[in-house]
Design an enzyme around this catalytic site. Structure first.
Site, PDB file in Angstrom:
ATOM      1  N   PHE A 123      -3.875   1.581   5.244  1.00  0.00           N
ATOM      2  CA  PHE A 123      -2.237   0.665   5.226  1.00  0.00           C
ATOM      3  C   PHE A 123      -2.005   1.371   6.477  1.00  0.00           C
ATOM      4  CE2 PHE A 123       1.964  -0.320   4.527  1.00  0.00           C
ATOM      5  CZ  PHE A 123       1.924  -1.485   4.266  1.00  0.00           C
ATOM      6  N   ASP A 190      -5.544   4.661  -3.024  1.00  0.00           N
ATOM      7  CA  ASP A 190      -4.281   3.801  -3.190  1.00  0.00           C
ATOM      8  C   ASP A 190      -4.205   2.666  -3.688  1.00  0.00           C
ATOM      9  OD1 ASP A 190      -1.555   2.431  -1.926  1.00  0.00           O
ATOM     10  OD2 ASP A 190      -1.830   3.381  -0.279  1.00  0.00           O
ATOM     11  N   TYR A 215       6.102  -3.616  -5.970  1.00  0.00           N
ATOM     12  CA  TYR A 215       6.628  -4.243  -5.612  1.00  0.00           C
ATOM     13  C   TYR A 215       5.978  -5.889  -5.122  1.00  0.00           C
ATOM     14  CZ  TYR A 215       6.697  -2.834  -1.285  1.00  0.00           C
ATOM     15  OH  TYR A 215       6.056  -1.706  -0.002  1.00  0.00           O
ATOM     16  N   LYS A 216       3.969  -4.879  -5.338  1.00  0.00           N
ATOM     17  CA  LYS A 216       3.529  -6.309  -4.923  1.00  0.00           C
ATOM     18  C   LYS A 216       3.075  -7.381  -5.763  1.00  0.00           C
ATOM     19  CE  LYS A 216       2.106  -3.738  -0.646  1.00  0.00           C
ATOM     20  NZ  LYS A 216       1.303  -2.706   0.022  1.00  0.00           N
ATOM     21  N   ARG A 359      -2.665 -14.022   5.248  1.00  0.00           N
ATOM     22  CA  ARG A 359      -3.216 -13.973   4.199  1.00  0.00           C
ATOM     23  C   ARG A 359      -2.678 -14.669   3.255  1.00  0.00           C
ATOM     24  NH1 ARG A 359      -1.710  -7.406   3.311  1.00  0.00           N
ATOM     25  NH2 ARG A 359       0.155  -8.891   3.519  1.00  0.00           N
TER      26      ARG A 359
HETATM   27  C1  LIG Z   1       2.238  -1.680   0.589  1.00  0.00           C
HETATM   28  C2  LIG Z   1       1.163  -0.200   0.520  1.00  0.00           C
HETATM   29  C3  LIG Z   1       2.340   0.473   0.718  1.00  0.00           C
HETATM   30  C4  LIG Z   1       3.048   0.576   1.098  1.00  0.00           C
HETATM   31  O1  LIG Z   1       4.706   1.513   0.729  1.00  0.00           O
HETATM   32  P1  LIG Z   1       6.141   1.689   1.127  1.00  0.00           P
HETATM   33  O2  LIG Z   1       6.080   2.248   1.341  1.00  0.00           O
HETATM   34  O3  LIG Z   1       6.328   0.676  -0.812  1.00  0.00           O
HETATM   35  O4  LIG Z   1       6.619   1.188   1.830  1.00  0.00           O
HETATM   36  C5  LIG Z   1       1.936   1.841   0.912  1.00  0.00           C
HETATM   37  N1  LIG Z   1       0.078   1.459   1.326  1.00  0.00           N
HETATM   38  C6  LIG Z   1      -0.287   0.701   1.307  1.00  0.00           C
HETATM   39  C7  LIG Z   1      -1.881   0.834   1.249  1.00  0.00           C
HETATM   40  C8  LIG Z   1       0.472  -0.115   0.455  1.00  0.00           C
HETATM   41  O5  LIG Z   1      -0.993  -1.927   0.311  1.00  0.00           O
END
Ligand SMILES: *Cc1c(COP(=O)(O)O)cnc(C)c1O
Length: 384
Positions: A123, A190, A215-216, A359
């Site tokens: 990501f 992660d 939040y997901k 997605r």
């Molecule tokens: C959604 C996601 C994030 C989000 O990071 P934020 O700091 O909340 O913006 C980070 N890493 C991965 C792999 C994600 O899927």
């Protein structure tokens, strides 16, 4: 509480408010891999925090409403969802901030090594932070696909996701950890696309450090604070770079020097976003007594229903094998943004990732088999 080990897809739909479709009915909401739908319990918790706690109690809330302890308490609520025994998870800052802290702390656990090995397709925030952390810690950044990673005696840290954010491929975290440990490296996982939809056995797999988004699939609300995990064996030696006062062993002594709190508490940084924490506290009620293996099975059943109804010509980039799938299915299309908007006009909410992926997130608590089939049918209609 009874354990619900084989929940039906959509078993908790009544517990959620779903975004509205253009026809004013409930949308087919398949964007829970980006922002989970709102659990009624999260709304109630937030309203109570605002009206009965902040307004009525004021500053005494830090003690009387349990705000001060909330990061550890919520960590212990999330721990069973990621296969962690109590006392190893803390909730507080964003995934990005937590990840920065853990990557640096991981590098400090291996001061004799020279390489930070990270997922080439990680990501964006994970990739950008790896570049900065490598500069800061004077490690050389190397990248590879998680399946192809070959850590060696130079490798300090291996940074991987549990599930690929684009393709939805679930990586074999156990195999990655085994290879990393054989080489003497530390693993930072992660779990952002796994927490709440894919069972992860952090303790059993021997993962060293982990972060995850709430939040997901955990439905904590926009900007809900992330969680960090530190395996107990590292508790006494972990040396985090963000030495904020709330991670101090005795914050209210207000001493000159920073003394780390025992255990995972040292990962606390500043005053946490309490309203977000309390909304998350309510959101987690959905998962009380629910077994994540069952949630994943229900999510996979949704993905299967979607895949079965897709027209033959559609290119699916997610592996079809269940063992290699996370919570979403991605398809490659010509005009992802345009199709995403057209689906939304038909009441199907998904997201697009550049340049060409759509997605479809299968958050099993509130997505039904009918929703999955509707999404496939609408996509087929738009593709002609
Ligand atoms: C959604 C996601 C994030 C989000 O990071 P934020 O700091 O909340 O913006 C980070 N890493 C991965 C792999 C994600 O899927």
């Amino acid at each position: 509480m009874l354990s619900n080990s084989s929940p039906e897809p959509g078993w908790a739909r009544e517990q959620f408010a779903l975004p509205r479709a253009p026809d004013e009915g409930d949308a087919v909401y398949l964007a829970g891999n980006s922002l989970g739908a709102q659990p009624h319990a999260a709304r109630r918790a937030l309203l109570s925090a605002v009206d009965e706690q902040w307004a009525a109690v004021g500053v005494a809330g830090w003690e009387d409403c349990g705000w001060w302890e909330a990061p550890r308490r919520l960590g212990d609520r999330i721990a069973p969802l990621v296969g962690a025994a109590a006392g190893q998870v803390v909730v507080g800052d964003s995934t990005s901030v937590q990840l920065f802290g853990l990557l640096v702390a991981a590098a400090r656990l291996r001061p004799d090594r020279t390489v930070l090995l990270s997922d080439a397709g990680h990501f964006p925030t994970d990739r950008y932070l790896a570049i900065s952390v490598a500069r800061l810690t004077r490690l050389t950044l190397e990248t590879a696909s998680p399946a192809a990673m070959a850590p060696d005696g130079r490798t300090a840290v291996v940074a991987v996701p549990a599930v690929d954010f684009r393709t939805g491929e679930r990586w074999d975290l156990g195999a990655i950890v085994a290879r990393a440990h054989e080489a003497g490296a530390v693993v930072v996982a992660d779990l952002s696309h796994a927490a709440g939809v894919v069972p992860v056995e952090l303790d059993a797999l021997g993962v060293d450090l982990a972060v995850g988004c709430t939040y997901k699939y955990l439905n904590g609300g926009p900007g809900a604070p992330a969680f960090a995990y530190v395996a107990e064996r590292h508790h006494d030696v972990l040396d985090p770079p963000l030495t904020g006062w709330t991670g101090h062993a005795d914050p209210f002594a207000m001493t000159e020097a920073w003394t780390p709190a025992p255990g995972v508490g040292r990962l606390r940084v500043g005053t946490p976003p309490m309203l977000g924490l309390l909304a998350l506290d309510g959101a987690l009620d959905v998962f009380d007594g629910v077994d994540l293996a069952g949630v994943h099975a229900a999510s996979l059943a949704l993905g299967d229903a979607f895949l079965a109804d897709l027209p033959a010509g559609v290119e699916v980039v997610t592996p079809r094998e269940q063992a290699r799938r996370g919570g979403h299915v991605a398809v490659r299309v010509g005009d992802a943004q345009g199709l995403c908007a057209a689906l939304a006009r038909r009441g199907v909410v998904v997201d697009a990732r550049p340049p060409d992926l759509l997605r479809f997130g299968f958050a099993a608590p509130y997505v039904t088999l009918g929703d999955a089939r509707t999404a496939a049918r609408e996509l087929a209609a738009l593709l002609g």
